[in-house]
Design an enzyme around this catalytic site. Sequence first.
Site, mmCIF file in Angstrom:
data_model
loop_
_atom_site.group_PDB
_atom_site.id
_atom_site.type_symbol
_atom_site.label_atom_id
_atom_site.label_comp_id
_atom_site.label_asym_id
_atom_site.label_seq_id
_atom_site.Cartn_x
_atom_site.Cartn_y
_atom_site.Cartn_z
ATOM 1 N N GLY A 1 1.054 -1.023 -0.147
ATOM 2 C CA GLY A 1 0.143 0.348 -0.200
ATOM 3 C C GLY A 1 0.824 1.656 -0.128
ATOM 4 O O GLY A 1 2.138 1.212 -0.188
ATOM 5 N N HIS B 1 4.897 1.982 -7.942
ATOM 6 C CA HIS B 1 3.234 1.133 -8.109
ATOM 7 C C HIS B 1 3.045 0.954 -9.371
ATOM 8 O O HIS B 1 2.663 -0.365 -9.570
ATOM 9 C CB HIS B 1 2.532 0.955 -6.978
ATOM 10 C CG HIS B 1 2.926 0.735 -5.441
ATOM 11 N ND1 HIS B 1 3.890 1.567 -4.763
ATOM 12 C CD2 HIS B 1 3.972 -0.156 -4.576
ATOM 13 C CE1 HIS B 1 4.336 1.000 -3.292
ATOM 14 N NE2 HIS B 1 4.668 0.082 -3.863
ATOM 15 N N GLY C 1 9.211 -4.530 -8.162
ATOM 16 C CA GLY C 1 10.564 -3.133 -8.280
ATOM 17 C C GLY C 1 11.348 -3.326 -8.795
ATOM 18 O O GLY C 1 12.590 -4.058 -7.726
#
Length: 286
Positions: free
Chosen positions: A30, A36, A146
């Site tokens: 989150g 993201h 990532g």
Amino acid sequence: MFIFEDIIDLKNHLKVEKQQYSIGFVPTMGALHQGHLSLIDRAKADNDVVVCSIFVNPTQFNNVEDLKNYPKTIKEDKKLLKAHHCDILFLPNAHTMYPAPAQTSFSFGHLEQTMEGEHRAGHFNGVALIVSKLFHLIKPHRAYFGQKDLQQFIIIRQLVQDLLFDLEVVCCPIVREDDGLAMSSRNLRLTASQRPIASKLYEALMLARHSLLEGYGVSKTKQTIQNFFNDLNDLQLEYFEVVKSATLEAVDSVSDTFQVSLCIAAFLGDVRLIDNVFLFDKKGIF
């Protein structure tokens, strides 16, 4: 966008989807940012259906305060995911993912004995545990991570290989702010006065990259970076390592026969920042 908090509901829905669609998965904790969202966009381009999970995993935190202070922006996260056409959000709570204390543990040998593993005891065991659970539940065709968490990606790739998960893991480039700072959920914890200082981390990596490409060698470059941080009052260097990108093995000298990563971690107040860059401009590292 479908939102599921319950495992059974999620699995029942995905069972239907998988009969005719490819599934791309982006696991997150989150506090979503453009980094993201770049993973969501890549997953959307590669797959028919994109699943994102948001779960702040307690087992990967070795610092209770870090867990307590981890940013939570679920309302904003939902809006961003909808705007980027995410199809499914899995939003479990701690009891859902850990109905009983976990007894299983993972060891990744030399892959976790350096950098993040050396400074965050038990971190990668917690990462491997939650990622294994999520892969098992969602059974994606591809999962996206990532490059900023390079060591994590290498370890998850090893996990997938060792446990024969039937999926492809994809490493996506770091997304940066205009001043070079790698986008991170932890950046939300930086004060207004700390924010410009944080970009010094990327400045250090660029200094190191230039040093190595100019032929000054690993030892000399490490000393240059140490001197760079010695002149900074607020940013405390935790580690700077020069490693083979594919294996995380430390190198004493660099060669363009293999890709090299420059990896760094530092504290700015009580906020821990990490970053890395590839030494050479090569494609298809992973």
